[in-house]
Design a protein around this motif. Structure first.
Motif, PDB file in Angstrom:
ATOM      1  N   PRO A 155      -1.957   7.266  50.269  1.00 50.46           N
ATOM      2  CA  PRO A 155      -1.111   7.698  51.263  1.00 50.46           C
ATOM      3  C   PRO A 155      -0.077   7.816  51.526  1.00 50.46           C
ATOM      4  N   MET A 156       1.103   9.390  52.143  1.00 52.00           N
ATOM      5  CA  MET A 156       2.188   9.162  52.877  1.00 52.00           C
ATOM      6  C   MET A 156       2.610   9.773  53.887  1.00 52.00           C
ATOM      7  N   HIS A 157       3.429   9.776  54.775  1.00 48.01           N
ATOM      8  CA  HIS A 157       4.227  10.490  55.440  1.00 48.01           C
ATOM      9  C   HIS A 157       5.091  11.575  54.801  1.00 48.01           C
ATOM     10  N   PRO A 158       5.666  12.608  55.101  1.00 44.97           N
ATOM     11  CA  PRO A 158       6.294  13.473  54.768  1.00 44.97           C
ATOM     12  C   PRO A 158       7.888  12.763  54.776  1.00 44.97           C
ATOM     13  N   TYR A 159       8.287  11.859  55.517  1.00 46.19           N
ATOM     14  CA  TYR A 159       9.909  11.344  55.497  1.00 46.19           C
ATOM     15  C   TYR A 159       9.053  10.155  54.106  1.00 46.19           C
ATOM     16  N   GLU A 160       7.809   9.776  53.965  1.00 44.11           N
ATOM     17  CA  GLU A 160       8.331   9.207  52.913  1.00 44.11           C
ATOM     18  C   GLU A 160       8.024   9.925  51.332  1.00 44.11           C
ATOM     19  N   LEU A 161       7.464  10.822  51.113  1.00 46.32           N
ATOM     20  CA  LEU A 161       7.252  11.460  50.503  1.00 46.32           C
ATOM     21  C   LEU A 161       8.669  12.213  50.104  1.00 46.32           C
ATOM     22  N   SER A 162       9.219  12.870  51.565  1.00 49.77           N
ATOM     23  CA  SER A 162      10.932  12.481  50.533  1.00 49.77           C
ATOM     24  C   SER A 162      11.817  11.867  49.967  1.00 49.77           C
ATOM     25  N   ARG A 163      11.699  10.716  50.712  1.00 51.09           N
ATOM     26  CA  ARG A 163      12.244   9.567  50.611  1.00 51.09           C
ATOM     27  C   ARG A 163      12.302   9.587  49.143  1.00 51.09           C
ATOM     28  N   THR A 164      10.983   9.492  48.366  1.00 47.24           N
ATOM     29  CA  THR A 164      10.989   9.130  47.070  1.00 47.24           C
ATOM     30  C   THR A 164      10.815  10.445  45.837  1.00 47.24           C
ATOM     31  N   LEU A 165      11.021  11.342  46.741  1.00 44.33           N
ATOM     32  CA  LEU A 165      11.191  12.926  45.651  1.00 44.33           C
ATOM     33  C   LEU A 165      12.983  12.360  45.630  1.00 44.33           C
ATOM     34  N   ARG A 166      13.630  11.936  46.676  1.00 48.31           N
ATOM     35  CA  ARG A 166      15.012  11.822  46.644  1.00 48.31           C
ATOM     36  C   ARG A 166      15.237  10.673  45.115  1.00 48.31           C
ATOM     37  N   THR A 167      14.665   9.491  45.858  1.00 38.52           N
ATOM     38  CA  THR A 167      15.275   8.421  44.846  1.00 38.52           C
ATOM     39  C   THR A 167      14.729   8.770  43.686  1.00 38.52           C
ATOM     40  N   ASN A 168      13.495   9.336  42.874  1.00 41.02           N
ATOM     41  CA  ASN A 168      13.172   9.271  41.863  1.00 41.02           C
ATOM     42  C   ASN A 168      14.490  10.919  41.009  1.00 41.02           C
ATOM     43  N   GLY A 169      14.792  11.154  41.686  1.00 39.68           N
ATOM     44  CA  GLY A 169      15.602  12.099  40.981  1.00 39.68           C
ATOM     45  C   GLY A 169      14.543  13.199  40.664  1.00 39.68           C
ATOM     46  N   ASP A 170      13.735  13.660  41.440  1.00 39.98           N
ATOM     47  CA  ASP A 170      12.608  14.023  41.247  1.00 39.98           C
ATOM     48  C   ASP A 170      13.324  16.270  41.653  1.00 39.98           C
ATOM     49  N   ASP A 171      14.359  15.834  42.338  1.00 46.96           N
ATOM     50  CA  ASP A 171      15.372  16.946  42.683  1.00 46.96           C
ATOM     51  C   ASP A 171      16.001  17.853  41.464  1.00 46.96           C
ATOM     52  N   ARG A 172      16.005  16.921  40.997  1.00 48.64           N
ATOM     53  CA  ARG A 172      16.544  17.391  39.762  1.00 48.64           C
ATOM     54  C   ARG A 172      15.139  19.186  38.463  1.00 48.64           C
ATOM     55  N   SER A 173      14.486  18.270  38.736  1.00 45.09           N
ATOM     56  CA  SER A 173      13.341  19.198  38.288  1.00 45.09           C
ATOM     57  C   SER A 173      12.547  20.656  39.138  1.00 45.09           C
ATOM     58  N   ILE A 174      13.059  20.044  40.350  1.00 48.20           N
ATOM     59  CA  ILE A 174      11.951  20.675  41.687  1.00 48.20           C
ATOM     60  C   ILE A 174      12.762  21.263  42.893  1.00 48.20           C
ATOM     61  N   LYS A 175      13.122  22.251  43.170  1.00 44.57           N
ATOM     62  CA  LYS A 175      13.512  22.777  44.124  1.00 44.57           C
ATOM     63  C   LYS A 175      13.166  22.176  45.892  1.00 44.57           C
ATOM     64  N   PHE A 176      13.928  22.032  46.122  1.00 43.45           N
ATOM     65  CA  PHE A 176      14.104  20.599  47.263  1.00 43.45           C
ATOM     66  C   PHE A 176      14.470  20.364  48.502  1.00 43.45           C
ATOM     67  N   ASN A 177      14.628  21.029  49.485  1.00 40.45           N
ATOM     68  CA  ASN A 177      14.758  21.048  51.086  1.00 40.45           C
ATOM     69  C   ASN A 177      13.905  20.191  51.976  1.00 40.45           C
ATOM     70  N   HIS A 178      14.572  19.742  52.366  1.00 43.01           N
ATOM     71  CA  HIS A 178      14.220  18.522  53.553  1.00 43.01           C
ATOM     72  C   HIS A 178      13.343  18.945  54.076  1.00 43.01           C
ATOM     73  N   GLY A 179      14.152  20.836  54.663  1.00 37.21           N
ATOM     74  CA  GLY A 179      12.371  21.718  55.614  1.00 37.21           C
ATOM     75  C   GLY A 179      11.667  22.303  54.974  1.00 37.21           C
ATOM     76  N   SER A 180      12.340  22.451  53.971  1.00 36.48           N
ATOM     77  CA  SER A 180      10.637  23.059  52.834  1.00 36.48           C
ATOM     78  C   SER A 180       9.316  22.051  53.102  1.00 36.48           C
ATOM     79  N   LEU A 181       9.812  20.700  52.767  1.00 40.67           N
ATOM     80  CA  LEU A 181       8.650  19.672  52.476  1.00 40.67           C
ATOM     81  C   LEU A 181       7.928  20.622  53.856  1.00 40.67           C
ATOM     82  N   TYR A 182       8.205  19.558  55.175  1.00 42.35           N
ATOM     83  CA  TYR A 182       6.673  19.862  56.379  1.00 42.35           C
ATOM     84  C   TYR A 182       6.567  20.999  55.688  1.00 42.35           C
ATOM     85  N   MET A 183       7.016  22.342  55.000  1.00 38.59           N
ATOM     86  CA  MET A 183       6.647  23.813  55.707  1.00 38.59           C
ATOM     87  C   MET A 183       5.421  23.047  54.690  1.00 38.59           C
ATOM     88  N   VAL A 184       5.381  23.201  53.168  1.00 40.76           N
ATOM     89  CA  VAL A 184       5.035  22.552  52.378  1.00 40.76           C
ATOM     90  C   VAL A 184       3.450  21.800  52.112  1.00 40.76           C
TER      91      VAL A 184
END
Lengths: 205, 205
Positions: free
Chosen positions: B23-52
């Motif tokens: 389990p994680m909280h949204p901000y941690e997800l946000s961080r993890t996605l960024r540092t793992n470079g998943d944002d090269r493969s999946i469109k990502f922005n801070h706002g959408s994460l909370y929405m999703v």
DNA sequence: GGGGTCATGTAATAGGTTACATGATTCT
DNA sequence: AGAATCATGTAACCTATTACATGACCCC
């Protein structure tokens, strides 16, 4: 350079393109796009078209020209491209042709998270994909051949040739990937299994 | 089959993927996605994460687990994957891997409307594209090599290999296309010029 | 002349992006 | 101690998709 276009929906590009030739009303645009098969290349649905035309109007790229009535059908507003619209259209086209854009296909997303699946499963899934890719390729080829057979110059189907090139690239990639993981003793396969053991995944799913 | 998923945004797939581990909280997800470079493969922005995350919660795929507070930072809600979520995640992944989807890249749209540009111009634009494609290819290759040099197994970068395969396919296509239209006397080129003469385009633009 | 489908558009809803807000930590 | 940046989230605003509406035409 990746300018902040006031309207980004690619459907708007098609609309401007058709309005280059002559003014039309939205429904006519809708018809034309469908019968020309542009909906294979540009995401299109009836509702979005009116929205896009509205956006283009607010942006000053098209202008309502007249409202005509034919028979007892409802009134229709005919739109014409403005000079700004003509400029925007040309510039946008040039940008799309000359600048590769970063996009986010679903398969890339899945690949980036592929570790979540069991490698043995992935082998099967990729084989399925491979078969379907070959099917799609054949369909496109058939469509192109038939159309060209009807006397249309292949220049008008160049986007389908592009699709085929992309599919071929993908087929090659999937084949390579499969080779790397199909054999349970292959390097990639062992790494994969080891990683999943570490994070405690159920090996059967 | 191409089921009507309750949440379609691919960012949700990544979220579920990470929540598979813990389990994680949204901000941690946000961080993890960024540092793992998943944002090269999946469109990502801070706002959408909370929405999703909100969508996933309404759909019953994740559930708020606890709200923790650390130091004097604001409270954070920690989400965990539900059993439904686990099922949905696996099924969606399998679908993405096994079923090629029809997508709408910008270059396809432009190609389908390419007749609006003058062929001489297109030659130039495509040459520019070609150079940029080669640049991108080199960048990706460098990124992969560097990461692998740091000890990461190439399996974790397989999506980048896919990108390279796609770029190679595109380079091939653009090269072929150029050959067909570069020579002013080539068949394609003459057809193109003739069509534009008919519809009365200004040959200079 | 009634049931489909074509023609034409608007309205309601859901999805996604950008902008705003605010306390905490770190740097100089 | 003031500036910059991190951490965390909400709200406002567009965009896009689906659903609804309605008269005309065409077929049997």
């Amino acid at each position: 350079m990746a300018s902040k276009r006031k309207v980004r929906n690619l459907l708007a590009l098609a609309v401007m393109s058709y309005l280059t030739h002559r003014p039309m009303h939205p429904y006519e645009l809708s018809r034309t796009l469908r019968t020309n098969g542009d909906d294979r290349s540009i995401k299109f649905n009836h509702g979005s078209l009116y929205m896009v035309v509205g956006q283009l109007e607010r942006a000053g790229f098209v202008a309502a020209q007249e409202t005509s009535r034919e028979g007892q059908r409802p009134e229709r507003t005919v739109y014409a491209l403005t000079d700004d619209g003509r400029r925007e259209h040309a510039e946008w086209m040039r940008e799309l042709v000359s600048e590769p854009q970063h996009e986010y296909p679903g398969f890339v997303a899945a690949l980036s998270l592929i570790g979540a699946l069991a490698p043995a499963d992935v082998v099967e899934l990729l084989q399925t994909r491979l078969a379907r890719l070959q099917g799609q390729r054949a369909e496109i080829r058939a469509l192109v051949d038939e159309t060209v057979g009807n006397g249309v110059h292949p220049l008008f189907l160049v986007e389908e040739e592009y699709r085929i090139a992309q599919i071929d690239g993908e087929i090659g990639f999937v084949g390579d990937f499969l080779e790397r993981i199909a054999d349970p003793n292959a390097d990639w396969r062992r790494t994969w299994d080891a990683m999943r053991a570490q994070t405690g995944e159920d090996p059967s799913q």
